[in-house]
Design a protein around this motif. Structure first.
Motif, mmCIF file in Angstrom:
data_model
loop_
_atom_site.group_PDB
_atom_site.id
_atom_site.type_symbol
_atom_site.label_atom_id
_atom_site.label_comp_id
_atom_site.label_asym_id
_atom_site.label_seq_id
_atom_site.Cartn_x
_atom_site.Cartn_y
_atom_site.Cartn_z
ATOM 1 N N THR A 95 -5.275 8.467 3.647
ATOM 2 C CA THR A 95 -6.705 8.152 3.638
ATOM 3 C C THR A 95 -6.979 6.816 2.949
ATOM 4 O O THR A 95 -7.795 6.013 3.423
ATOM 5 C CB THR A 95 -7.493 9.266 2.927
ATOM 6 N N PHE A 96 -6.301 6.559 1.849
ATOM 7 C CA PHE A 96 -6.528 5.325 1.096
ATOM 8 C C PHE A 96 -6.175 4.095 1.941
ATOM 9 O O PHE A 96 -6.962 3.159 2.072
ATOM 10 C CB PHE A 96 -5.698 5.336 -0.191
ATOM 11 N N GLY A 97 -4.964 4.101 2.509
ATOM 12 C CA GLY A 97 -4.534 2.964 3.321
ATOM 13 C C GLY A 97 -5.383 2.795 4.570
ATOM 14 O O GLY A 97 -5.727 1.671 4.956
ATOM 15 N N THR A 98 -5.722 3.904 5.212
ATOM 16 C CA THR A 98 -6.555 3.849 6.410
ATOM 17 C C THR A 98 -7.904 3.208 6.112
ATOM 18 O O THR A 98 -8.361 2.321 6.833
ATOM 19 C CB THR A 98 -6.783 5.268 6.970
ATOM 20 N N THR A 99 -8.530 3.649 5.028
ATOM 21 C CA THR A 99 -9.857 3.140 4.673
ATOM 22 C C THR A 99 -9.802 1.682 4.254
ATOM 23 O O THR A 99 -10.629 0.863 4.680
ATOM 24 C CB THR A 99 -10.459 3.978 3.533
#
Length: 207
Positions: A70-74
């Motif tokens: 989620t962190f990298g995607t966002t």
């Protein structure tokens, strides 16, 4: 007697961080060279903004989504669309879409967008504390970049904040290049060939 058999297939996707950081590194190096007066104009900055700043980070965003990160995607997704928007803003400023849009452009609208990205980046900086030291440094520098861009766009001490933004952006490019090399070589060799620093363990227990 017929028996049903099931085969489980595990698909493993490579870590796209190197590609995303490389895109960030190149576009910030090019853009900061213009802010610092090392280069002139934005004509050659636009393609790097679109293809490296935007598409490379969008690719990393999509791949990180497949990895349930989620962190990298966002992060990669948000900054990818930032560079798509900046490329369009520069083209408007240069009159690519006609004189009407160029004449009606209000730089303070960019200020609100930059302010929003500053708040967003502050949240992401908290998350980066539990990633690694290189990523944390990059996000802190991005904080200074958006701080400078925001006040510059609103006309508050524009010279000072423009300079802050320019040097922060150049530093982002340099540190991101190191992060790119570390991501590739550490994965390739299977050990910490280039150190990136451990998570701080402030919000999550240290491993």
């Amino acid at each position: 007697m017929q028996t049903d058999s099931q085969t489980k297939v595990k698909i493993v996707n490579a870590d796209p961080s190197a590609m995303g950081l490389f895109g960030l590194a190149i576009v910030t190096l090019v853009a900061s060279s213009q802010k610092l007066g090392i280069t002139d104009g934005l004509s050659y900055a636009i393609p790097w903004a679109i293809f490296l700043g935007a598409f490379a980070q969008l690719f990393a965003c999509i791949q990180d989504s497949k990895r349930n990160n989620t962190f990298g995607t966002t992060a990669f997704g948000a900054y990818a669309f930032f560079w798509f928007a900046m490329a369009a803003n520069w083209m408007i400023k240069m009159g690519v879409f006609g004189s009407t849009l160029a004449e009606q452009a209000d730089g303070k609208q960019l200020g609100f967008a930059f302010a929003g990205y500053l708040v967003f980046t502050l949240f992401m900086t908290i998350g980066a504390i539990e990633a690694n030291k290189v990523l944390l440094i990059i996000f802190i520098l991005i904080d200074f970049l958006f701080l400078g861009l925001t006040f510059d766009a609103f006309g508050v001490a524009p010279h000072i904040f423009h300079t802050i933004a320019a040097y922060a952006e150049m530093a982002i490019g340099i540190v991101s290049l190191y992060g790119t090399g570390a991501s590739v070589l550490n994965a390739h060799f299977g050990y910490a060939f280039l150190p990136i620093g451990k998570p701080s363990g402030i919000f999550k227990p240290k491993a």
